[in-house]
Motif scaffolding. Structure first.
Motif, PDB file in Angstrom:
ATOM      1  N   GLN A  32       0.847  -1.194   0.000  1.00 19.83           N
ATOM      2  CA  GLN A  32       0.000   0.000   0.000  1.00 19.83           C
ATOM      3  C   GLN A  32       0.883   1.245   0.000  1.00 19.83           C
ATOM      4  OE1 GLN A  32      -2.927  -0.002   3.239  1.00 19.83           O
ATOM      5  NE2 GLN A  32      -1.659   1.623   4.079  1.00 19.83           N
ATOM      6  N   GLN A  35      -3.654   3.045  -5.468  1.00 27.46           N
ATOM      7  CA  GLN A  35      -2.804   3.184  -4.292  1.00 27.46           C
ATOM      8  C   GLN A  35      -2.300   1.867  -3.721  1.00 27.46           C
ATOM      9  OE1 GLN A  35      -4.487   6.230  -1.910  1.00 27.46           O
ATOM     10  NE2 GLN A  35      -2.905   6.158  -0.348  1.00 27.46           N
ATOM     11  N   VAL A  36      -2.818   0.748  -4.176  1.00 26.49           N
ATOM     12  CA  VAL A  36      -2.483  -0.542  -3.585  1.00 26.49           C
ATOM     13  C   VAL A  36      -1.982  -1.487  -4.678  1.00 26.49           C
ATOM     14  CG1 VAL A  36      -3.340  -2.480  -2.225  1.00 26.49           C
ATOM     15  CG2 VAL A  36      -4.283  -0.196  -1.841  1.00 26.49           C
ATOM     16  N   ALA A  62      -5.361   1.551   5.965  1.00 20.00           N
ATOM     17  CA  ALA A  62      -6.128   2.057   4.823  1.00 20.00           C
ATOM     18  C   ALA A  62      -7.599   1.676   4.985  1.00 20.00           C
ATOM     19  CB  ALA A  62      -5.582   1.484   3.518  1.00 20.00           C
ATOM     20  N   ASN A 109      -4.577  -5.822   4.674  1.00 10.45           N
ATOM     21  CA  ASN A 109      -3.450  -6.166   3.816  1.00 10.45           C
ATOM     22  C   ASN A 109      -2.614  -7.329   4.340  1.00 10.45           C
ATOM     23  OD1 ASN A 109      -4.215  -4.162   2.039  1.00 10.45           O
ATOM     24  ND2 ASN A 109      -2.942  -2.621   3.013  1.00 10.45           N
TER      25      ASN A 109
END
Length: 169
Positions: free
Chosen positions: A21, A62-63, A105, A138
């Motif tokens: 991330q 973004q990931v 996130a 994540n």
């Protein structure tokens, strides 16, 4: 977002997943470049000379998600190292941090919002996030976990214990 429609359908549910991330969203041009680099990397990904069936994509701008279907070729230490090298190269190229595990996130209005773990209670107290806010977990390790446990409400994640402390105090 229905993640099942994005992940490769022909990969085993046990396929290994790595999630990186970014501490900021990528621009449209950066996103195109990153997806191109991921395509190039996964096309030549090897483990001891055997081709790794890999997949990589930038999600939510973004990931970065990398996946290896180990039903054909097991990922070795060397092939894992090569994947970390490409991610570290992207970190340098785009001046971002892709390894900050203390930066949480959340999906707020379909956009990734970041919050340092140390500010979690503040975010809850101020109403920026709630127990129903979608958290990007994540820590998932497989395609199956990613499909079922990646985008989950805070109340279903390990953060729930922190949420209950805040609500009860």
């Amino acid at each position: 977002m229905d993640i099942k429609n994005i992940l490769p359908a022909d990969f085993s549910p046990a396929s290994r997943v790595w999630i990186y991330q970014s501490n900021r969203p990528f621009s449209e041009q950066e996103a195109l470049e990153i997806n191109e680099q991921l395509d190039q990397f996964t096309a030549q990904w090897n483990a001891h000379g055997d081709e790794v069936t890999g997949w990589g994509k930038l999600l939510f701008n973004q990931v970065i998600v990398l996946m290896a279907d180990e039903s054909r070729t097991m990922v070795s230490g060397c092939s894992t190292d090569s994947s970390v090298r490409i991610i570290k190269s992207m970190e340098r190229q785009y001046a971002v941090n892709l390894f900050d595990r203390l930066l949480l996130a959340f999906l707020v209005e379909d956009k990734v919002q970041l919050l340092p773990l140390a500010q979690l209670n503040y975010g809850i107290e101020k109403g920026f996030i709630s127990e129903d806010t979608i958290y990007l977990n994540n820590t998932v390790l497989t395609k199956q976990e990613m499909e079922t446990r990646w985008l989950i409400p805070i109340k279903e994640s390990w953060l729930a214990t922190k949420l209950q402390k805040t609500v009860s105090s």
